[in-house]
Structures are given as structure tokens and as C-alpha cells.
Design a protein around this motif. Structure first.
Motif, PDB file in Angstrom:
ATOM      1  N   VAL A   1     -15.616  -4.489   6.591  1.00  0.00           N
ATOM      2  CA  VAL A   1     -14.543  -3.495   6.583  1.00  0.00           C
ATOM      3  C   VAL A   1     -14.162  -3.153   5.152  1.00  0.00           C
ATOM      4  CG1 VAL A   1     -13.584  -4.165   8.812  1.00  0.00           C
ATOM      5  CG2 VAL A   1     -12.818  -5.334   6.759  1.00  0.00           C
ATOM      6  N   LYS A   2     -13.774  -1.880   4.956  1.00  0.00           N
ATOM      7  CA  LYS A   2     -13.339  -1.443   3.629  1.00  0.00           C
ATOM      8  C   LYS A   2     -11.974  -2.030   3.293  1.00  0.00           C
ATOM      9  CE  LYS A   2     -15.870   2.943   3.880  1.00  0.00           C
ATOM     10  NZ  LYS A   2     -15.748   4.437   3.894  1.00  0.00           N
ATOM     11  N   ARG A   3     -11.135  -2.164   4.332  1.00  0.00           N
ATOM     12  CA  ARG A   3      -9.798  -2.721   4.151  1.00  0.00           C
ATOM     13  C   ARG A   3      -9.358  -3.326   5.480  1.00  0.00           C
ATOM     14  NH1 ARG A   3      -6.889   0.626   7.030  1.00  0.00           N
ATOM     15  NH2 ARG A   3      -7.364   2.862   7.115  1.00  0.00           N
ATOM     16  N   PRO A   4      -8.375  -4.200   5.455  1.00  0.00           N
ATOM     17  CA  PRO A   4      -7.902  -4.791   6.717  1.00  0.00           C
ATOM     18  C   PRO A   4      -7.361  -3.730   7.677  1.00  0.00           C
ATOM     19  CG  PRO A   4      -7.066  -6.011   4.824  1.00  0.00           C
ATOM     20  CD  PRO A   4      -7.690  -4.755   4.288  1.00  0.00           C
ATOM     21  N   LEU A   5      -7.577  -3.952   8.956  1.00  0.00           N
ATOM     22  CA  LEU A   5      -7.042  -3.070   9.993  1.00  0.00           C
ATOM     23  C   LEU A   5      -5.532  -3.270  10.057  1.00  0.00           C
ATOM     24  CD1 LEU A   5      -8.347  -1.172  12.221  1.00  0.00           C
ATOM     25  CD2 LEU A   5      -7.930  -3.055  13.803  1.00  0.00           C
ATOM     26  N   ARG A   6      -4.779  -2.210   9.861  1.00  0.00           N
ATOM     27  CA  ARG A   6      -3.318  -2.317   9.814  1.00  0.00           C
ATOM     28  C   ARG A   6      -2.742  -2.180  11.224  1.00  0.00           C
ATOM     29  NH1 ARG A   6      -2.962   2.596   5.750  1.00  0.00           N
ATOM     30  NH2 ARG A   6      -4.420   3.239   7.401  1.00  0.00           N
ATOM     31  N   ILE A   7      -2.190  -3.282  11.736  1.00  0.00           N
ATOM     32  CA  ILE A   7      -1.625  -3.320  13.082  1.00  0.00           C
ATOM     33  C   ILE A   7      -0.116  -3.438  12.964  1.00  0.00           C
ATOM     34  CG2 ILE A   7      -1.612  -4.508  15.304  1.00  0.00           C
ATOM     35  CD1 ILE A   7      -4.338  -5.739  14.486  1.00  0.00           C
ATOM     36  N   VAL A   8       0.594  -2.524  13.605  1.00  0.00           N
ATOM     37  CA  VAL A   8       2.046  -2.495  13.572  1.00  0.00           C
ATOM     38  C   VAL A   8       2.577  -2.641  14.997  1.00  0.00           C
ATOM     39  CG1 VAL A   8       4.060  -1.018  13.171  1.00  0.00           C
ATOM     40  CG2 VAL A   8       2.252  -1.151  11.457  1.00  0.00           C
ATOM     41  N   VAL A   9       3.535  -3.529  15.186  1.00  0.00           N
ATOM     42  CA  VAL A   9       4.192  -3.707  16.491  1.00  0.00           C
ATOM     43  C   VAL A   9       5.633  -3.222  16.369  1.00  0.00           C
ATOM     44  CG1 VAL A   9       4.870  -5.336  18.285  1.00  0.00           C
ATOM     45  CG2 VAL A   9       2.735  -5.703  17.015  1.00  0.00           C
TER      46      VAL A   9
ATOM     47  N   TYR B   1      -9.445  -9.384   7.774  1.00  0.00           N
ATOM     48  CA  TYR B   1      -9.850  -8.282   8.642  1.00  0.00           C
ATOM     49  C   TYR B   1      -8.690  -7.478   9.213  1.00  0.00           C
ATOM     50  CZ  TYR B   1     -14.198 -10.863   8.350  1.00  0.00           C
ATOM     51  OH  TYR B   1     -15.303 -11.516   7.870  1.00  0.00           O
ATOM     52  N   ALA B   2      -7.485  -8.001   9.110  1.00  0.00           N
ATOM     53  CA  ALA B   2      -6.346  -7.286   9.690  1.00  0.00           C
ATOM     54  C   ALA B   2      -5.061  -7.695   8.985  1.00  0.00           C
ATOM     55  CB  ALA B   2      -6.233  -7.576  11.187  1.00  0.00           C
ATOM     56  N   SER B   3      -4.064  -6.835   9.078  1.00  0.00           N
ATOM     57  CA  SER B   3      -2.700  -7.181   8.709  1.00  0.00           C
ATOM     58  C   SER B   3      -1.818  -6.880   9.911  1.00  0.00           C
ATOM     59  CB  SER B   3      -2.238  -6.385   7.486  1.00  0.00           C
ATOM     60  OG  SER B   3      -2.151  -5.005   7.797  1.00  0.00           O
ATOM     61  N   LEU B   4      -0.795  -7.687  10.115  1.00  0.00           N
ATOM     62  CA  LEU B   4       0.057  -7.543  11.290  1.00  0.00           C
ATOM     63  C   LEU B   4       1.513  -7.514  10.850  1.00  0.00           C
ATOM     64  CD1 LEU B   4       0.472  -7.523  14.375  1.00  0.00           C
ATOM     65  CD2 LEU B   4       0.374 -10.034  14.318  1.00  0.00           C
ATOM     66  N   SER B   5       2.227  -6.470  11.269  1.00  0.00           N
ATOM     67  CA  SER B   5       3.637  -6.315  10.909  1.00  0.00           C
ATOM     68  C   SER B   5       4.461  -6.030  12.155  1.00  0.00           C
ATOM     69  CB  SER B   5       3.820  -5.172   9.910  1.00  0.00           C
ATOM     70  OG  SER B   5       3.031  -5.369   8.759  1.00  0.00           O
ATOM     71  N   LEU B   6       5.681  -6.555  12.180  1.00  0.00           N
ATOM     72  CA  LEU B   6       6.594  -6.378  13.298  1.00  0.00           C
ATOM     73  C   LEU B   6       7.863  -5.678  12.827  1.00  0.00           C
ATOM     74  CD1 LEU B   6       7.747  -7.076  16.173  1.00  0.00           C
ATOM     75  CD2 LEU B   6       8.418  -9.304  15.212  1.00  0.00           C
ATOM     76  N   TYR B   7       8.270  -4.662  13.579  1.00  0.00           N
ATOM     77  CA  TYR B   7       9.501  -3.933  13.270  1.00  0.00           C
ATOM     78  C   TYR B   7      10.355  -3.875  14.537  1.00  0.00           C
ATOM     79  CZ  TYR B   7       6.922  -2.742   9.101  1.00  0.00           C
ATOM     80  OH  TYR B   7       6.201  -2.826   7.932  1.00  0.00           O
ATOM     81  N   THR B   8      11.372  -4.725  14.575  1.00  0.00           N
ATOM     82  CA  THR B   8      12.278  -4.741  15.716  1.00  0.00           C
ATOM     83  C   THR B   8      13.395  -3.721  15.508  1.00  0.00           C
ATOM     84  OG1 THR B   8      13.649  -6.473  14.748  1.00  0.00           O
ATOM     85  CG2 THR B   8      11.795  -7.189  16.112  1.00  0.00           C
ATOM     86  N   ARG B   9      14.170  -3.506  16.580  1.00  0.00           N
ATOM     87  CA  ARG B   9      15.274  -2.543  16.557  1.00  0.00           C
ATOM     88  C   ARG B   9      14.799  -1.183  16.048  1.00  0.00           C
ATOM     89  NH1 ARG B   9      19.099  -7.259  13.865  1.00  0.00           N
ATOM     90  NH2 ARG B   9      18.733  -8.737  15.565  1.00  0.00           N
TER      91      ARG B   9
END
Length: 512
Positions: free
Chosen positions: A111-119, A267-275
Motif C-alpha cells: 500500500v502507498k499509505r495506510p487505509l484511513r478508517i473512521v468510525v 496497513y491502516a489507521s483507525l479513528s473514533l469520533y463520538t457525539r
């Protein structure tokens, strides 16, 4: 075979002297007819956003440290871009993120960059149905087999149970391998299903016989006569015992999210945004590439794929899913009430009864003299003909449902529960029901017959509509969505798992 016939006859005879049950019985068939019938209101309004002031759930609010991710990301600026936006931070949304990261790590893609996953989560982390349910993790063993076999065929009927066995077993495996058992209060106490009426007894035996003829493995099912149940547990009704666990669902999902984030790696980044409430999803095509914009109350995020993991609230962003052809918000009510006797008399299994309208289990105790706290949910049979269908407000409880819940345990287990005691906590949560009783899983675009909106929904996915039975299904359905997305980004063909019922897939569930 003669011995088996004799046992069945004895079992049926034991019903004939069962006491009169004061509960409202035999409502399942009528509730299904109501579920399938369009309401008088036209057009049917879509679900609203989750209530701002929900009732206080035991899982979320009974201790100050129960939800460490409650407000995570709520004050952080939103990213302007992501690769995948997952809407909903319950077991489905977090499950999709978990499985995606597992797939990416195992495949070691270039991968060129990590897959950006947002919840994104409208309220606090895991504050929807997963944080408000009854705490059961029990895959169905055979109930409803004959009905499913008649409607969908033997292979599809079998897969209904294989999916649940797979999902529950996978979760237990993950919990045990990571040493989370005590952290999430995992208890393997088995599950007892009480049969209150002659019809329930006959239907259960028919389902069992048909499932066994179809070669479903039922070795772990144990039939219990009225006398056996009364002697061991104090309830004068027959039933059967099947494997089952109980968990603290919010803590389980918290662990899954933390594990996924810790293992995101290169391979990925994971971020959480509540409210952060998703209020719209818009689409545009730039250079033959589809781009979505997820609009929220705190700004917008541009992304290439969207996952709808909002269950009962799905029709808020996908209004064509309102009504019986889609997903019907349905309010469930649960309470935590203290037993009058100890675990030595209550024992540790989880339970269900009255055709599934009631479900309960005792929480683990910390010392021998402690009387267990029992989590009991259900009671919707007390509010027919509406059954709390089309109710998406979890900011209040229904007094008639509460009355039914308060009366249930004292009437079934005489002397073990005080009929005058008040629950320590009582709350509601919104389930997502479908007329089939099964979830929608797959690409949103495939829900349309003509598919005129194919570009708009092509890379939007959904796993929702668990019909009050999400814990042994949602995490498996989340894995399917993750596999679909992974196959797409790695230019491979998606292959459906052997355990997945075909009827769950969106291309078999047209809404027009």
C-alpha cells in the motif's frame, strides 16, 4: 426410537399439569402479522436520529469506568478525508473495523499509505442497541427450523444456525485468546428456554425433529421435563437447555475497538469520533471515481466508501428502508432487579421464555452471600397491538412493559423474587426489525431493482436489521462487509462464506 417417543409423550404429559401462567402468552404470531402490515401513516416516516437524553443503561451507566471511550474524539477536529467512513460504533461498526484490520494485516498488501478508517457515533461510544441489550451471547440451536425450512429450503435453514454458531464461537475464541474473560464478565452458563404452553412444546419438538433430520448437530441440546426444571431451578415448566454465554456487551465492544486500533499497524489507521451525528451522505463523481461526503453536526468528511452500521436508525440516512420492506425501529425494555435468594438457588444459566418475549440472566456475584442482580428484558407482549414497533425513542420507558417485567420473575420462580421490589435500573434501547427476521448484508446499491441510483450507493454497504437477535449475528455479518471491502480494494473476487445465508445478501432483498 421407542425410547425417544416415550420421552416425548412424557414431556407432553408433564405440560398437562403445568400451573396457570399469569403472563400474556401466545402473542408471537400476532406480533409477526403486525410487523408485516404497513402502518396507516403514509408515507412511512424514516427513523429519527438517536435521542439526545437516553435512559440510563446498566451496561453504560452503572459504574463511572464502564465506558472509557464514551466521548473519544468528540472534541477533536474531524479529518477532511478518509477511505472508509463507518457510521455507528456498536458491535457491527466496530466489528467491520476489527475484521478489516485483521484482513489487511494477514494479507500484507503493498500500500502507498495506510487505509484511513473512521468510525462515527451520534452519541457516546456503543450507546445504541449493543450498549442497551440483555447481555446474551446465545446462538439459536434449532428453534424456528421448520418455519425457515418451509420458507427458504433446508440448506438456507441450516445456514441460519451455522452463522450464529460461527459468530458466537469466534467471539468467545477472541475473548479467551486475548485474556478478556474476566474483564468483560464472560460466563458460560448455558441457556434454558422455558416452554409455557402446549403449542410451544409441540412447536419446539417439531423444530428439533426437523433439524435433526436435516443433520443439524443437536448433541448439546438437553430436554428438561417440568419436574426436572422445578427441582433444579424452581420453575414448574418444561424446557430445554442449549449452550450459551453472557457478556458485558459494551466492555466487549470496547476491547474489540482497542484491539483493532492497537493492531492497525502499517496497513491502516483507525479513528473514533463520538457525539458526531451523520446527517446526510452525498455523492459526486470526479474523473470516473465515486466520492462520498458524510455530513455531520461537526463538519464533513470526504471518503470513498461508507458503511451503514446503524441498525434501527438505518432509514434516517436511507429513507427507502422505512417500513415493513426495510427496517422497523422497535423499542426494547430491560431492567436490572435483585433476586431474593442467592446463586445457589438461582444458578448461572441465561433464560428465555414466552416465545422469546422474555429473556433474563443473573449477573456474576463477587461473594457467596450476595444476591445476584438479574438482567431481564422483553415485555412487549403487554403493549399489543403496537408491540413498540415504529418507536425510536429510548429516552423513556413504557409503564405497561415495565409492569410486565416486574411481574414476570416472581410469577415464574415463586419465592425467589420479591414481587414488590423495584428494579435498580431500567432502560430502553432501539432494535431494528425486518419482516423476515433477518438482517440486510451487502452493498446498498443491490437493494434496488432498477438500480438507477447505482452510482450513488455502489460503494455504500450495510449490515443491519438483526430483529432483536444481534449478538450472535452482527459480528459475523460485519466480517462479511469487511471481506467485501477488502476484496474490492485488493482487486479480488469476493467469495461468500459457507456459513452465510444467501437471503441476508442485499441482492436477494430488493426493497422496491
Amino acid at each position: 426410537m421407542k425410547d425417544w417417543t416415550f420421552l416425548v409423550v412424557c414431556f407432553l404429559l408433564s405440560w398437562s399439569i403445568m400451573p396457570v401462567n399469569p403472563q400474556i402468552l401466545g402473542k408471537l404470531e400476532h406480533s409477526q402479522k403486525v410487523l408485516e402490515t404497513p402502518p396507516l401513516e403514509h408515507p412511512i416516516p424514516p427513523a429519527k436520529l438517536p435521542s439526545r437524553n437516553p435512559t440510563r443503561s446498566f451496561w453504560i451507566d452503572s459504574s463511572p469506568d464502564a465506558n472509557p471511550l464514551a466521548g473519544q474524539g468528540s472534541k477533536d477536529p474531524l479529518p477532511s478525508e478518509a477511505d472508509i467512513c463507518i457510521i455507528g460504533a456498536g458491535i457491527t461498526g466496530v466489528g467491520v473495523a476489527y475484521h478489516l484490520i485483521e484482513l489487511l494485516n494477514n494479507a500484507s498488501l503493498s500500500v502507498k499509505r495506510p487505509l484511513r478508517i473512521v468510525v462515527l457515533e451520534a452519541r457516546d461510544f456503543c450507546s445504541g442497541a449493543t450498549g442497551r441489550n440483555g447481555g446474551h451471547l446465545t446462538p439459536a440451536a434449532f428453534l424456528e427450523f421448520s418455519h425457515r425450512q418451509a420458507l427458504f429450503g433446508t440448506v438456507e435453514a441450516i445456514k441460519s444456525y451455522e452463522l450464529e454458531q460461527y459468530t458466537a464461537s469466534l467471539l468467545v475464541k477472541i475473548i479467551e485468546e486475548n485474556g478478556w474473560t474476566s474483564d468483560i464478565d464472560l460466563v458460560e452458563g448455558g441457556h434454558v428456554n422455558l416452554l409455557f404452553t402446549e403449542k410451544e412444546v409441540q412447536d419446539a419438538h417439531k423444530d428439533f425433529d426437523m433439524a435433526r433430520q436435516a443433520q443439524l448437530n443437536l448433541d448439546s441440546v438437553e430436554w428438561l421435563s417440568k419436574e426436572e426444571v422445578e427441582e433444579e431451578y424452581g420453575a414448574p415448566y418444561p424446557g430445554f437447555r442449549e449452550p450459551g454465554h453472557n457478556v458485558w456487551p459494551l466492555k466487549l465492544v470496547t476491547k474489540l475497538y482497542q484491539h483493532a486500533q492497537a493492531h492497525a499497524g502499517q496497513y491502516a489507521s483507525l479513528s473514533l469520533y463520538t457525539r458526531t451525528s451523520a446527517t446526510a451522505v452525498t455523492h459526486e463523481t470526479i474523473d470516473n471515481s465515486s466520492t462520498y461526503t458524510v455530513v455531520t453536526n461537526r463538519g464533513s468528511i470526504s471518503c470513498s466508501r461508507v458503511v451503514h452500521a446503524t441498525n434501527a436508525y438505518s432509514s434516517y440516512l436511507l429513507p427507502f428502508l422505512a417500513g415493513p420492506a426495510g427496517i422497523i425501529p422497535t423499542r426494547g425494555q430491560v431492567m436490572a432487579t435483585r433476586a431474593s435468594v442467592g446463586t445457589d438457588q438461582i444458578k448461572i444459566p441465561s433464560w428465555s421464555g414466552n416465545e422469546g418475549f422474555a429473556y433474563w440472566f443473573p449477573r456474576p456475584v463477587t461473594h457467596d452471600t450476595e444476591k445476584p442482580l438479574v438482567i431481564i428484558g422483553g415485555g412487549r407482549e403487554a403493549v399489543s397491538p403496537g408491540y413498540e414497533l415504529y418507536v425510536d425513542d429510548d429516552s423513556e420507558t413504557h409503564p405497561l412493559v415495565g409492569k410486565a417485567l416486574r411481574e414476570f420473575l416472581p410469577s415464574v420462580f415463586e419465592g425467589k423474587h420479591d414481587p414488590d421490589s423495584e428494579p435498580e435500573m431500567e432502560w430502553t434501547g432501539i432494535m431494528g426489525y425486518t419482516k423476515m427476521g433477518d438482517p440486510f448484508v451487502g452493498s446498498v446499491a443491490d437493494l434496488f431493482v432498477a438500480n438507477s441510483d447505482g452510482d450513488l450507493y455502489k460503494k455504500q454497504y450495510i449490515a443491519a436489521g438483526y430483529s432483536g437477535h444481534g449478538m450472535p449475528r452482527a459480528f459475523g455479518c460485519a466480517e462479511v462487509i469487511a471481506q467485501m471491502i477488502f476484496a474490492e480494494i485488493s482487486d479480488k473476487e469476493w467469495k461468500e462464506p459457507d456459513w452465510l445465508p444467501q437471503r441476508y445478501l442485499t441482492w436477494n432483498r430488493r426493497v422496491e
